[in-house]
Design a protein around this motif. Structure first.
Motif, PDB file in Angstrom:
ATOM      1  N   MET A  68       1.157  -1.300  -0.100  1.00  0.00           N
ATOM      2  CA  MET A  68       0.193  -0.322  -0.017  1.00  0.00           C
ATOM      3  C   MET A  68       1.087   1.111   0.240  1.00  0.00           C
ATOM      4  N   LYS A  69       0.315   2.343  -0.587  1.00  0.00           N
ATOM      5  CA  LYS A  69       1.090   3.338  -0.788  1.00  0.00           C
ATOM      6  C   LYS A  69       0.077   4.550  -0.344  1.00  0.00           C
ATOM      7  N   ILE A  70       0.436   5.274   0.742  1.00  0.00           N
ATOM      8  CA  ILE A  70       0.329   6.186   1.528  1.00  0.00           C
ATOM      9  C   ILE A  70       0.642   7.770   1.180  1.00  0.00           C
ATOM     10  N   LEU A  71      -0.196   8.709   0.457  1.00  0.00           N
ATOM     11  CA  LEU A  71       0.649   9.709   0.401  1.00  0.00           C
ATOM     12  C   LEU A  71      -0.034  10.828   1.429  1.00  0.00           C
ATOM     13  N   VAL A  72       1.103  11.460   2.193  1.00  0.00           N
ATOM     14  CA  VAL A  72       0.933  12.558   3.670  1.00  0.00           C
ATOM     15  C   VAL A  72       1.040  13.276   2.391  1.00  0.00           C
ATOM     16  N   THR A  73       0.397  14.702   3.658  1.00  0.00           N
ATOM     17  CA  THR A  73       1.047  16.371   2.910  1.00  0.00           C
ATOM     18  C   THR A  73       0.503  16.835   4.435  1.00  0.00           C
ATOM     19  N   GLY A  74       1.860  17.445   4.081  1.00  0.00           N
ATOM     20  CA  GLY A  74       1.480  19.077   5.260  1.00  0.00           C
ATOM     21  C   GLY A  74       1.333  20.320   4.392  1.00  0.00           C
ATOM     22  N   PHE A  75       0.887  20.928   5.488  1.00  0.00           N
ATOM     23  CA  PHE A  75       1.006  22.427   4.304  1.00  0.00           C
ATOM     24  C   PHE A  75       2.290  23.013   4.602  1.00  0.00           C
ATOM     25  N   ASP A  76       1.782  24.525   3.670  1.00  0.00           N
ATOM     26  CA  ASP A  76       3.241  25.359   4.059  1.00  0.00           C
ATOM     27  C   ASP A  76       2.795  26.819   5.289  1.00  0.00           C
ATOM     28  N   PRO A  77       4.439  27.177   5.319  1.00  0.00           N
ATOM     29  CA  PRO A  77       4.516  28.363   6.759  1.00  0.00           C
ATOM     30  C   PRO A  77       2.937  29.413   6.085  1.00  0.00           C
ATOM     31  N   PHE A  78       2.161  29.545   6.779  1.00  0.00           N
ATOM     32  CA  PHE A  78       1.163  31.176   6.457  1.00  0.00           C
ATOM     33  C   PHE A  78       1.003  32.117   7.425  1.00  0.00           C
ATOM     34  N   GLY A  79      -0.076  32.902   7.310  1.00  0.00           N
ATOM     35  CA  GLY A  79      -0.015  34.190   7.732  1.00  0.00           C
ATOM     36  C   GLY A  79       1.202  34.670   8.811  1.00  0.00           C
ATOM     37  N   GLY A  80       2.423  34.941   8.060  1.00  0.00           N
ATOM     38  CA  GLY A  80       3.681  35.900   8.337  1.00  0.00           C
ATOM     39  C   GLY A  80       4.149  34.624   9.833  1.00  0.00           C
ATOM     40  N   ASP A  81       3.700  33.805  10.035  1.00  0.00           N
ATOM     41  CA  ASP A  81       4.350  32.748  10.523  1.00  0.00           C
ATOM     42  C   ASP A  81       5.381  31.594   9.836  1.00  0.00           C
ATOM     43  N   THR A  82       6.621  31.705   9.992  1.00  0.00           N
ATOM     44  CA  THR A  82       7.678  30.627   9.604  1.00  0.00           C
ATOM     45  C   THR A  82       7.743  29.577   9.783  1.00  0.00           C
ATOM     46  N   ILE A  83       6.662  29.048  10.346  1.00  0.00           N
ATOM     47  CA  ILE A  83       7.120  27.309  10.523  1.00  0.00           C
ATOM     48  C   ILE A  83       5.186  26.998  10.521  1.00  0.00           C
ATOM     49  N   ASN A  84       4.738  26.011  10.149  1.00  0.00           N
ATOM     50  CA  ASN A  84       3.690  25.522  10.503  1.00  0.00           C
ATOM     51  C   ASN A  84       4.048  23.806  10.650  1.00  0.00           C
ATOM     52  N   PRO A  85       3.454  23.765  12.012  1.00  0.00           N
ATOM     53  CA  PRO A  85       3.005  22.490  13.012  1.00  0.00           C
ATOM     54  C   PRO A  85       3.047  21.174  11.818  1.00  0.00           C
ATOM     55  N   LEU A 116       3.184  20.525   8.591  1.00  0.00           N
ATOM     56  CA  LEU A 116       4.362  20.179   7.893  1.00  0.00           C
ATOM     57  C   LEU A 116       5.605  19.431   8.421  1.00  0.00           C
ATOM     58  N   GLU A 117       5.819  20.280   9.758  1.00  0.00           N
ATOM     59  CA  GLU A 117       6.664  19.927  10.285  1.00  0.00           C
ATOM     60  C   GLU A 117       6.913  18.266  10.979  1.00  0.00           C
ATOM     61  N   ALA A 118       5.501  18.560  11.327  1.00  0.00           N
ATOM     62  CA  ALA A 118       5.352  16.683  12.336  1.00  0.00           C
ATOM     63  C   ALA A 118       5.133  15.842  11.133  1.00  0.00           C
ATOM     64  N   VAL A 119       4.215  15.962  10.124  1.00  0.00           N
ATOM     65  CA  VAL A 119       5.112  15.005   8.667  1.00  0.00           C
ATOM     66  C   VAL A 119       6.234  14.722   8.023  1.00  0.00           C
ATOM     67  N   ASN A 120       6.791  16.240   8.187  1.00  0.00           N
ATOM     68  CA  ASN A 120       8.717  15.556   7.907  1.00  0.00           C
ATOM     69  C   ASN A 120       9.289  14.662   9.290  1.00  0.00           C
ATOM     70  N   LEU A 121       8.635  14.437  10.515  1.00  0.00           N
ATOM     71  CA  LEU A 121       9.570  13.275  11.241  1.00  0.00           C
ATOM     72  C   LEU A 121       8.537  12.195  10.928  1.00  0.00           C
ATOM     73  N   LEU A 143       4.677  15.586   0.897  1.00  0.00           N
ATOM     74  CA  LEU A 143       3.691  15.704   0.132  1.00  0.00           C
ATOM     75  C   LEU A 143       3.978  17.966   0.574  1.00  0.00           C
ATOM     76  N   GLU A 144       4.499  18.114   0.206  1.00  0.00           N
ATOM     77  CA  GLU A 144       4.728  20.244   0.874  1.00  0.00           C
ATOM     78  C   GLU A 144       3.601  20.779   0.082  1.00  0.00           C
ATOM     79  N   ILE A 145       2.435  21.077   0.476  1.00  0.00           N
ATOM     80  CA  ILE A 145       1.613  22.025  -0.336  1.00  0.00           C
ATOM     81  C   ILE A 145       0.984  23.481  -0.050  1.00  0.00           C
TER      82      ILE A 145
END
Length: 213
Positions: free
Chosen positions: A1-18, A20-25, A38-40
């Motif tokens: 089975m192949k699973i795609l997990v996406t995470g949003f990039d930072p927005f609203g003036g933030d430099t980090i989005n939890p 995306l950071e958690a997905v990368n872990l 996948l970063e979206i």
């Protein structure tokens, strides 16, 4: 089975989005099943197109999108995405409203076809606070959950799709003392538990979860 997990990039003036950071872990393999990340962009329509192009290029069995919900205490698997894409929605880069590509003749809403109750209970069993949510809001998170449902209904009938909201991380609330937060490591632990529960079974459990008022 192949699973795609996406995470949003930072927005609203933030430099980090939890999200995306958690997905990368997350690991690249869980119980022998491939996890692709996948970063979206946190932008109406562009986020949907990014995922759609990925699905056209590579076969996936499951797509699980992750997004930030500041103010929430728990990881919250989402039950439903509603159609607010019939309005003129400006993109988040100040360009003219983009409605020609996101308007659809789809249903008023799409329910996640992942076992959201099983996922919620699995996260809690892993020692991470979790709650089943009946509202994904009205921002890009809801948009992408709805559009995943629309893509499943119109192009990718065999795909399973869903969405999990995650809280702020401590770095984001240093100037927001009243806002809850959770470490990236704990968020990633909860997401891994949710993925393991999906791999275990796509049948949901029969238990009453989520707010009733």
């Amino acid at each position: 089975m192949k699973i795609l997990v996406t995470g949003f990039d930072p927005f609203g003036g933030d430099t980090i989005n939890p999200a995306l950071e958690a997905v990368n872990l997350l690991p690249y393999e869980i119980q022998g099943h491939t996890i692709e990340k996948l970063e979206i962009p946190t932008v109406f329509n562009k986020s949907k197109v990014t995922i759609e192009n990925k699905l056209k290029a590579t076969h996936f069995d499951i797509v699980l999108a992750i997004g930030q919900a500041g103010g929430r205490f728990e990881l919250t698997p989402e039950r439903i995405g509603i159609n607010i894409d019939d309005a003129r929605i400006p993109d988040n880069e100040g360009n003219q409203p983009i409605d020609e590509m996101i308007q659809s003749s789809g249903d008023a809403a799409y329910f996640s076809n992942l076992p959201v109750k099983r996922m919620t209970e699995a996260i809690k069993t892993a020692g991470v606070p979790a709650r089943l949510s009946n509202t994904a809001g009205t921002f890009v998170c809801n948009h992408i959950l709805y559009q995943l449902g629309f893509l499943q209904a119109t192009q990718f009938p065999n795909i399973k799709f869903g969405f999990i909201h995650v809280p702020f991380i401590p770095e984001q609330v240093t100037d927001k003392p009243e806002q809850p937060s959770m470490s990236i490591q704990t968020i990633a632990k909860g997401l891994k538990a949710a993925l393991e529960s999906i791999i275990e079974s796509d049948e949901d459990i029969k238990v009453a979860l989520g707010e009733t008022h």
